[in-house]
Design an enzyme around this catalytic site. Structure first.
Site, mmCIF file in Angstrom:
data_model
loop_
_atom_site.group_PDB
_atom_site.id
_atom_site.type_symbol
_atom_site.label_atom_id
_atom_site.label_comp_id
_atom_site.label_asym_id
_atom_site.label_seq_id
_atom_site.Cartn_x
_atom_site.Cartn_y
_atom_site.Cartn_z
ATOM 1 C CG ASP A 164 23.649 60.626 89.882
ATOM 2 O OD1 ASP A 164 24.384 59.742 89.439
ATOM 3 O OD2 ASP A 164 24.087 61.684 90.388
ATOM 4 C CB THR A 210 28.132 60.302 90.254
ATOM 5 O OG1 THR A 210 27.201 59.792 89.311
ATOM 6 C CG2 THR A 210 27.366 61.013 91.349
HETATM 7 N N1 LIG Z 1 35.134 49.514 91.517
HETATM 8 C C1 LIG Z 1 33.996 50.059 91.138
HETATM 9 N N2 LIG Z 1 32.846 49.766 91.768
HETATM 10 C C2 LIG Z 1 31.677 50.346 91.381
HETATM 11 N N3 LIG Z 1 31.565 51.231 90.360
HETATM 12 C C3 LIG Z 1 32.693 51.535 89.702
HETATM 13 C C4 LIG Z 1 33.953 50.971 90.040
HETATM 14 N N4 LIG Z 1 34.883 51.471 89.209
HETATM 15 C C5 LIG Z 1 34.237 52.305 88.388
HETATM 16 N N5 LIG Z 1 32.921 52.353 88.681
HETATM 17 C C6 LIG Z 1 31.917 53.205 88.046
HETATM 18 O O1 LIG Z 1 32.243 53.300 86.678
HETATM 19 C C7 LIG Z 1 32.111 54.643 86.222
HETATM 20 C C8 LIG Z 1 33.458 55.116 85.724
HETATM 21 O O2 LIG Z 1 34.358 55.104 86.789
HETATM 22 P P1 LIG Z 1 35.652 56.029 86.808
HETATM 23 O O3 LIG Z 1 35.171 57.419 86.633
HETATM 24 O O4 LIG Z 1 36.276 55.799 88.117
HETATM 25 O O5 LIG Z 1 36.454 55.540 85.657
HETATM 26 C C9 LIG Z 1 31.581 55.441 87.396
HETATM 27 O O6 LIG Z 1 30.163 55.404 87.220
HETATM 28 P P2 LIG Z 1 29.113 56.475 87.819
HETATM 29 O O7 LIG Z 1 29.760 57.780 87.916
HETATM 30 O O8 LIG Z 1 28.020 56.381 86.820
HETATM 31 O O9 LIG Z 1 28.732 55.905 89.138
HETATM 32 C C10 LIG Z 1 31.994 54.614 88.592
HETATM 33 O O10 LIG Z 1 31.135 54.757 89.686
#
Ligand SMILES: Nc1ncnc2c1ncn2[C@@H]1O[C@H](COP(=O)(O)O)[C@@H](OP(=O)(O)O)[C@H]1O
Ligand SMILES: [Mg+2]
Length: 358
Positions: free
Chosen positions: A109, A178
């Site tokens: 990252d 991530t």
């Molecule tokens: N409730 C939440 N709070 C903070 N970040 C969230 C979240 N839900 C999803 N995200 C972020 O949105 C992205 C897609 O989520 P997911 O894979 O769960 O669908 C991921 O980003 P990052 O990996 O860039 O941090 C995740 O961290």
């Protein structure tokens, strides 16, 4: 008051006027010098602080921004891949999400963020850039763009598209998914860049570093990706988060019935690509993307821009458009669709506040 009877000498008046002009010139040239030195500092101030520090009348060409965004996503992706292949991730937690999950960060990252941020900032010093990771100003890397716009972009977008620099907000996600990256689930990982103009998503790039596939699109411009020819609106396959799911499965089944297939997957970028005609073999396909928990704008802006450019929609679950200025996150969940009656889908969904499914 001057005593009566004193006559003003014409020479004296001329000298007085000249002196006055001299004073005015001195003051004005000082002001101009100050202005020019501020222009000179534009890059420095712009990199350290708000875009307002740069010159107010600047314009940027969105076609050039697209070229740099693609390059940034690819270069960031190289870092993501290199760190994963080294197996030294330096994984740590930035804190907890509202639901109590670890908000993870790795060297992938951080290093991707550094590459992507400085490439865009050096090429466009006067635009506001919002990025998921902290930018270390003491660890600056100046990466110069060679001003080459790739052929596929020039073919689709034949003229420059200039907009005021101050109307632009860039959103960078240096490593989406991530959580899955740490689990070595590589297919979900993307790097993303989005350009919003007056808060509206206009340009989106989603890059898959492990399969080296890149999707880009510009609203009213062009794209290198398209919608699929058909979607199942009645019994849709719904792609949802696997690690921040909240009550999404219950909401999906309640709305579309038990016949509906739910596909849990990582990454907001990956899930938007699942709605499109993507040649990448590791890409699953879905008809709808639903998210019910809080999410950040760098996770969704690029996908929103691409869907919009292709005639699709990404809104909150209430059908509201998302503005990509101001706060980092959105509260109202997410519904993404293409080639469907989006507002009809919104009407079908339950009100999460009332049902307690948030
Ligand atoms: N409730 C939440 N709070 C903070 N970040 C969230 C979240 N839900 C999803 N995200 C972020 O949105 C992205 C897609 O989520 P997911 O894979 O769960 O669908 C991921 O980003 P990052 O990996 O860039 O941090 C995740 O961290
Ligand atoms: Mg993300």
């Amino acid at each position: 008051m001057a005593p009566m009877g004193i006559r003003l000498s014409p020479l004296g008046v001329a000298v007085f006027c000249l002196l006055g002009l001299g004073v005015l010139y001195h003051l004005y040239s000082g002001f101009l010098a100050g202005r020019f030195s501020l222009f000179g500092l534009g890059t420095e101030l712009g990199a350290a602080g708000p875009a307002a520090a740069a010159d107010a009348g600047a314009v940027v060409d969105l076609r050039e921004m697209l070229a740099v965004s693609v390059l940034a996503a690819v270069r960031g992706g190289d870092e993501v891949r290199r760190v994963r292949e080294s197996n030294v991730l330096h994984e740590k937690s930035k804190g907890k999400t509202r639901e109590g999950a670890d908000d993870k960060m790795t060297s992938g990252d951080v290093l991707s963020n550094r590459k992507m941020f400085y490439l865009l900032k050096t090429a466009f010093p006067s635009v506001q850039i919002n990025t998921e990771e902290h930018v270390d100003a003491t660890d600056k890397e100046v990466i110069l763009w060679d001003h080459k716009i790739p052929e596929d972009i020039l073919k689709e977008i034949t003229t420059p598209k200039e907009v005021p620099a101050e109307s632009v907000t860039v959103w960078i996600d240096p490593l989406d998914a991530t959580q899955e990256y740490t689990e070595d689930l590589r297919k979900y990982v993307t790097t993303m860049v989005c350009v919003a103009v007056n808060g509206k998503p206009v340009l989106g790039v989603i890059h898959k570093p492990f399969s080296e596939y890149t999707a880009w699109a510009m609203v009213d411009g062009g794209s290198n990706v398209k919608a699929r020819s058909s979607y199942n609106e009645k019994i849709p396959r719904i792609i949802v988060s696997r690690s921040h799911s909240g009550m999404v499965k219950q909401v999906a089944l309640q709305t579309f019935g038990n016949q509906t297939t739910i596909i849990p997957a990582g990454g907001a970028g990956y899930k938007v690509l699942a709605l499109l005609d993507v040649p990448d073999k590791s890409q699953e396909k879905a008809d709808l993307y639903i998210h019910v928990t809080y999410i950040k704008k760098w996770d969704i802006c690029a996908g929103n821009a691409i869907l919009k450019a292709l005639g699709g929609h990404m809104t909150t679950l209430n059908g509201e458009e998302i503005s990509y200025i101001g706060s980092d996150g959105i509260e109202g969940g997410l519904l993404a669709s293409i080639r469907m009656n989006h507002q009809a889908l919104v009407r079908k969904l339950p009100d999460l506040e009332k049902t307690g499914h948030k």
